[in-house]
Enzyme design. Sequence first.
Site, mmCIF file in Angstrom:
data_model
loop_
_atom_site.group_PDB
_atom_site.id
_atom_site.type_symbol
_atom_site.label_atom_id
_atom_site.label_comp_id
_atom_site.label_asym_id
_atom_site.label_seq_id
_atom_site.Cartn_x
_atom_site.Cartn_y
_atom_site.Cartn_z
ATOM 1 N N ASP A 1 0.828 -1.217 0.000
ATOM 2 C CA ASP A 1 0.000 0.000 0.000
ATOM 3 C C ASP A 1 0.858 1.260 0.000
ATOM 4 O OD1 ASP A 1 -2.221 -1.591 0.118
ATOM 5 O OD2 ASP A 1 -2.550 -1.320 2.272
ATOM 6 N N ARG B 1 0.873 5.444 17.338
ATOM 7 C CA ARG B 1 0.573 6.498 16.350
ATOM 8 C C ARG B 1 1.047 7.898 16.764
ATOM 9 N NH1 ARG B 1 0.359 2.038 14.155
ATOM 10 N NH2 ARG B 1 -1.272 1.493 12.684
ATOM 11 N N ASP C 1 -6.925 4.507 12.999
ATOM 12 C CA ASP C 1 -5.569 5.035 12.857
ATOM 13 C C ASP C 1 -5.525 6.348 12.070
ATOM 14 O OD1 ASP C 1 -4.337 3.132 14.450
ATOM 15 O OD2 ASP C 1 -4.221 1.683 12.810
ATOM 16 N N SER D 1 -5.263 -7.874 8.024
ATOM 17 C CA SER D 1 -4.575 -6.604 8.201
ATOM 18 C C SER D 1 -3.885 -6.663 9.560
ATOM 19 C CB SER D 1 -5.604 -5.465 8.160
ATOM 20 O OG SER D 1 -4.998 -4.296 8.651
HETATM 21 N N1 ARG Z 1 -8.461 -1.895 16.273
HETATM 22 C C1 ARG Z 1 -7.152 -1.569 16.782
HETATM 23 C C2 ARG Z 1 -7.068 -0.119 17.048
HETATM 24 O O1 ARG Z 1 -7.768 0.643 16.492
HETATM 25 C C3 ARG Z 1 -6.068 -2.101 15.880
HETATM 26 C C4 ARG Z 1 -5.841 -1.386 14.601
HETATM 27 C C5 ARG Z 1 -4.783 -2.068 13.861
HETATM 28 N N2 ARG Z 1 -4.501 -1.511 12.602
HETATM 29 C C6 ARG Z 1 -4.353 -2.262 11.500
HETATM 30 N N3 ARG Z 1 -3.997 -1.658 10.413
HETATM 31 N N4 ARG Z 1 -4.582 -3.530 11.489
HETATM 32 O O2 ARG Z 1 -6.262 0.297 17.851
#
Ligand code: ARG
Length: 428
Positions: A19, A100, A129, A181
């Site tokens: 990506d 993040r 995210d 993912s």
């Molecule tokens: N649901 C979790 C969060 O929002 C994990 C997110 C993980 N991101 C990913 N690209 N798989 O903190």
Amino acid sequence: MTQKHNKEKVVLAYSGGLDTSVMVKWLQIEKGLDVVAICGNVGQDADDLAWVQKKAYDMGAIYSRSIDMRAEYAQTVLTKAIAANALYQGAYPLLSALSRPLIASKLVDVAHETGATYVAHGCTGKGNDQVRFETCIHALDPSLKILAPAREWDLLTREQEMAWARKHGVPVPTTAAKPYSIDDNLFGRAIECGALEDPWSEPPADIWTMTVAPEDAPDAPEEIVVGFEKGVPVSLNGRKMSLVSLIAALNDICGAHGYGRIDMVEDRVVGIKSRECYECPASLALITLHHDLETLCLDARTLQFKHKVDRLWATTVYEGLWFSPIREALDAFCATTQQVVSGEVKAKLYKGSLTVTGRRSPCSLYDQNLATYGDGDSFDREASKGFIDLHSLPSKTWSRVQGPASRALASEADETDDAGDDLVILSA
Ligand code: ARG
């Protein structure tokens, strides 16, 4: 000056995956920007990230860097999460939400160093995210413009993306993509999508990489002892360690006993319920042990209030509000409380479980002479009578005026039972 140098610059959060590799090219072609690609090492499952830097240059980035953020991540972020026993919805140790803000702050630093006017990230339009990256960037420098190619382009399927990649010379993976993912760092691993989208279907065995199946874990239990100083984990089994090494060691030890798997339905910031699986051996262990030590070292009222602070901390950070006055204020409260959270906690790992088996502390508020039912009892039993007289005074007063409080509940239950009986009689 050549035309190239008149182009505006964008700093992209780059992972080296398909990506964001496509994005390096896409930002040049579709937006006419010079791309600065930054990869943050927060302890994801790749020790040497030099290849990521090289790949960005191959895709035409004008500058690229892999930044090792592990020590800073542990010291400035994870210590706070542990101090706050941070579990979103009581279960998820926030690993993605924690990484993040630090990555965002590095993107902003690099934007300032390189004179970039844009920051870009690879997140989709449905997750948390994007919210976290952008909220953090806005808080740090509201003048930066943000691009989220995945929210904007029309490469909607993997096939479309691979076709675009081939056409523009972006290397495409030769192996079939895992249908998940994944996001991972020192604090654990998040797995989403694919077969997990059905919340009733058991997670396929191949999603787990940090933990063995509990049924395959060793038949003998293993004890761990973690030492804390002012709320910060500092030793494992008596050996002093940096937090990064301690977390890595605990991930291995706990994972080998099948401890740390989470399967939950989570409420995302954008309103979606999503089925999430996580592997968090070290983070869950540290939060469990730390919270246990707090029960020994903090007084009852502080503990009670801290539970509320902990929950609010987790929600605040989950929602991307790391750089906010509320998070700082909550951290200030936690920091005050952690001054006395020093000592050791031990636990037993066994086939997927972690059971705390003991705790001790120079700041322990536990007084055996007060607690004991055996010899040496120093508790004044006489004092209890007077205490109870006053403690129950409002209950006595209420009861005298309104009648015994529990009767109301008892008679409601009786009525329901009667109604049930009537129905049986009628239908008989
Ligand atoms: N649901 C979790 C969060 O929002 C994990 C997110 C993980 N991101 C990913 N690209 N798989 O903190």
